[in-house]
Each structure stands twice: as C-alpha cells, then as structure tokens.
Design an enzyme around this catalytic site. Structure first.
Site, PDB file in Angstrom:
ATOM      1  N   THR A 175       2.464  -6.449  -7.375  1.00  0.00           N
ATOM      2  CA  THR A 175       2.503  -7.824  -7.534  1.00  0.00           C
ATOM      3  C   THR A 175       2.497  -7.919  -8.949  1.00  0.00           C
ATOM      4  O   THR A 175       2.200  -7.668  -9.889  1.00  0.00           O
ATOM      5  CB  THR A 175       1.023  -8.074  -6.866  1.00  0.00           C
ATOM      6  N   GLY A 198       1.139  -8.640   2.161  1.00  0.00           N
ATOM      7  CA  GLY A 198       0.336  -7.803   0.947  1.00  0.00           C
ATOM      8  C   GLY A 198       0.079  -9.086   0.830  1.00  0.00           C
ATOM      9  O   GLY A 198      -0.597 -10.142   0.411  1.00  0.00           O
TER      10      GLY A 198
END
Length: 376
Positions: A203, A233
């Site tokens: 991320t 996710g």
C-alpha cells in the site's frame, strides 16, 4: 495591525514498505515529494483534509514506480484489481475493493464517501465499501471513465508478472513448510547481496490535516502480486490499512499501514496503532510495541505459514488549550526500507525520507515533532 491565525495544514505520505533499491530511491522519493506538494497546493487554497488525501494518493497512483493505480501488481490471470479507502476524523469512510478498470481508485473511494453523506429512500443505508463488479457499476454511475485493463499495466508490472508466473512453475518449499511466494524467494536470495530491483508489494498512503485542524487519511494498493481474483486487501479496510480517531479531549491520531495484507487484516493493525498512540507519553515506544506485540507477537502471525512484514505511518496532533501546537510524525517498519515524505504549510519543499532497516526483521523507527506556525 496584521492579524494572525493558526494554519495546521500538513501532509504526510508513504510509498509502501518493502525493499526500495538504491538506484530507484530518487524515483520513489520524487513520487512522495510530488504527492506532498500537490496536496499542499489544495490545502493552501482552502481544500479540506479529505481533498488533500485524495490528491496525494492520486499522485502516487499515477506514479508508475508505486504498486497502486497504474503500474499495480497483477492478479494471477494478469488483471489489475485495486483497493482504496479514505477516512475522515469524524469516522465517515468510503472504500472500494477488487476494483477493475479505474485508474485512480482513491477518487472512487472518495465518491463512495461523499455518497454516504446522502440520504436514501426507504430508509436504506448508503454503502461505505463497494467491491468488484458492484464497485465498477458505481464508477459508471458516477461518470468515471472506465479504461481497458491493458492501459493500467506498466511495462515493469508486466515483466514482474511474467517472471513470477514462470517462478510459480518451479516454486520451492519455504522453511515454514508452505510454498514460498516469488517475492519471498527473491528476498531470501542471500544476505549482503546487492539488489537493483524493487520489492515493494503493498500500500501507499497519506495522512493530511487542513488549515482548521481536521484530519483525514487514506490508502491505495494494487495488492500482492499473483493474487486470487476478488481478493480484498488492507488498503480497502478501515481499522486495518487506515484508521483515524479523535478523542473526547481533542487528541487526534491517524495511521496508515503497508505490509503483509492478510496478517494485517487478522490483527486490525491500524486501529491497534492508533489506540496505543492515543494513550502514550512515549510515542516511539508505543509504535514499537504495536509492531512487535500487536503484529509480530500476535499468535495468528507467529503461527502463519508465511512471514509477516509491516510498515506504519502515524501522525499525532498535540493540543494545548484550544489550539494544536505541533504534529508528531512517526513511522516504523520491519521491512528493508520505507519511503516517506512530510510537508507543512511554512515549508517550500517537503522533507523526504528513505528509512532503511539494517536489522530486519527487527523494527526500524523514526519520526520528528513539527511545530505549527501562524499565518497572516
């Protein structure tokens, strides 16, 4: 006499935890710096914290070097599926998961957030998380341009996918008894071996404060390489990839995370980090305890068949009376490196940080206290 008032505008971003190669370090840091500067322009012109988060993350999504938006990791069948979330200090959030055909998932997450403010007929509750085909349908309803999957695939992402697909045919057992992923195998090539390829698999994120002291945070990710279609996710999940909390006493803490998504999901790690910082006097120790105890020390991580990795960016606003005096900018990671940047209203250029960990999987920690200054 000129009048002065506090300006709390601040931007904090990260471009993922993993391994950032030395040759590519300037590219990663430039992406972080560009994100800070674009978001700060909005803040200085009266933009909200959510506006700034959307802009900062959008810039990171458009940077080919990151695993978000254009250039994301590919699913097992070669499809780009992305996750993103924005959360405001008041608790409202908007998120999308397993999203195809949208170049900037963070913008659609923002649209979900704004839609959640609107009442619906028959007392229906507007959604705050949309996934897969439903998210794509919402994008179309909101007049988002839908792009072909091939237009979201960068040359580097394509090369990674083709190489990993070949590696999976010859996958080797890991020490834990499972099967090593292509990334794990690459990381374990050998100590001291110089690497020129990035291994950043998760991320990007941002935490922003507007001139009025309101906070927002957000994340975006293309997810792990070679993932199953439909996998959602941490970048889409509040409390896992992003969390913001405003205490009754006005104390404000936000966190955004990066790392091994399934382990992060099981530990609700962003919320754990914020809770520890809310009650701490030693913020670096609180962050260290969160990573070592709440994540690495969690039974679900300790007994997992794959190694757990984590990076955390956190911000804590220190209040004195009715005003915020300073921001505590904190970060920690168990990975080789983490790319970060910060910028406040009185700075002309952002501060860029490539934090490198010489003792993995130990925790590398850092941060600084940034004072707020009055504006005319």
């Amino acid at each position: 006499m000129p009048s002065y008032e506090e300006d709390y505008s601040a931007v904090f971003v990260h471009a993922g935890a993993g391994y950032h190669s030395k040759p590519n370090e300037p590219v990663h840091l430039k992406a972080c710096g560009d994100a800070c500067k674009a978001a700060m322009v909005l803040l200085k012109n009266g933009g909200s914290a959510a506006d700034a988060v959307e802009m900062a993350v959008r810039v990171l999504e458009d940077a080919e070097i990151t695993n978000s938006g254009y250039g994301s990791n590919l699913s097992l069948d070669g499809t780009v599926e992305c996750d993103a979330v924005i959360m405001e200090g008041g608790g409202l959030s908007g998120a999308v998961g397993a999203l195809c055909h949208v170049q900037n998932p963070i913008c659609l997450a923002r649209a979900v957030l704004e839609n959640a403010r609107q009442p619906m007929s028959l007392k229906r509750v507007p959604p705050i998380l949309l996934v897969g085909e439903g998210a794509a349908m919402f994008a179309k309803e909101q007049n988002f341009p839908l792009v072909d999957n091939e237009k979201l695939i960068s040359p580097a992402a394509r090369q990674r996918w083709e190489r990993w697909r070949t590696e999976l045919r010859y996958s080797q057992p890991s020490n834990s008894g499972g099967v090593m992923s292509p990334t794990e195998a690459k990381i374990q090539d050998g100590p001291g071996k110089p690497r020129e390829e990035d291994i950043v698999t998760d991320t990007v994120g941002a935490i922003c404060i507007d001139r009025w002291g309101r906070i927002a945070a957000g994340s975006s990710s293309g997810g792990i390489g070679m993932k199953h279609r439909g996998r959602v996710g941490p970048a889409a999940l509040v409390g896992v990839g992003t969390w913001v909390r405003v205490g009754e006493d006005g104390l404000v803490v936000g966190a955004t995370t990066s790392g091994t998504g399934e382990h992060m999901n099981n530990t609700l790690i962003a919320s754990k980090c914020v809770d520890r910082l809310m009650g701490s006097e030693d913020d670096l120790q609180a962050l260290k305890d969160c990573i070592e105890l709440d994540f690495l020390g969690a039974p679900v991580v300790k007994t997992a068949t794959t190694a757990g990795a984590l990076g955390v960016l956190a911000v804590k606003l220190e209040k004195s009376g009715t005003k915020y005096k300073r921001a505590h900018f904190l970060y920690g990671h168990t990975t080789d490196s983490m790319a970060l940047a910060s910028m406040v209203s009185w700075q002309n250029e952002p501060d860029l940080i490539m934090s490198r960990n010489k003792r993995t999987p130990k925790v590398a920690l850092g941060g600084k206290v940034i004072p707020f200054r009055a504006r005319k």
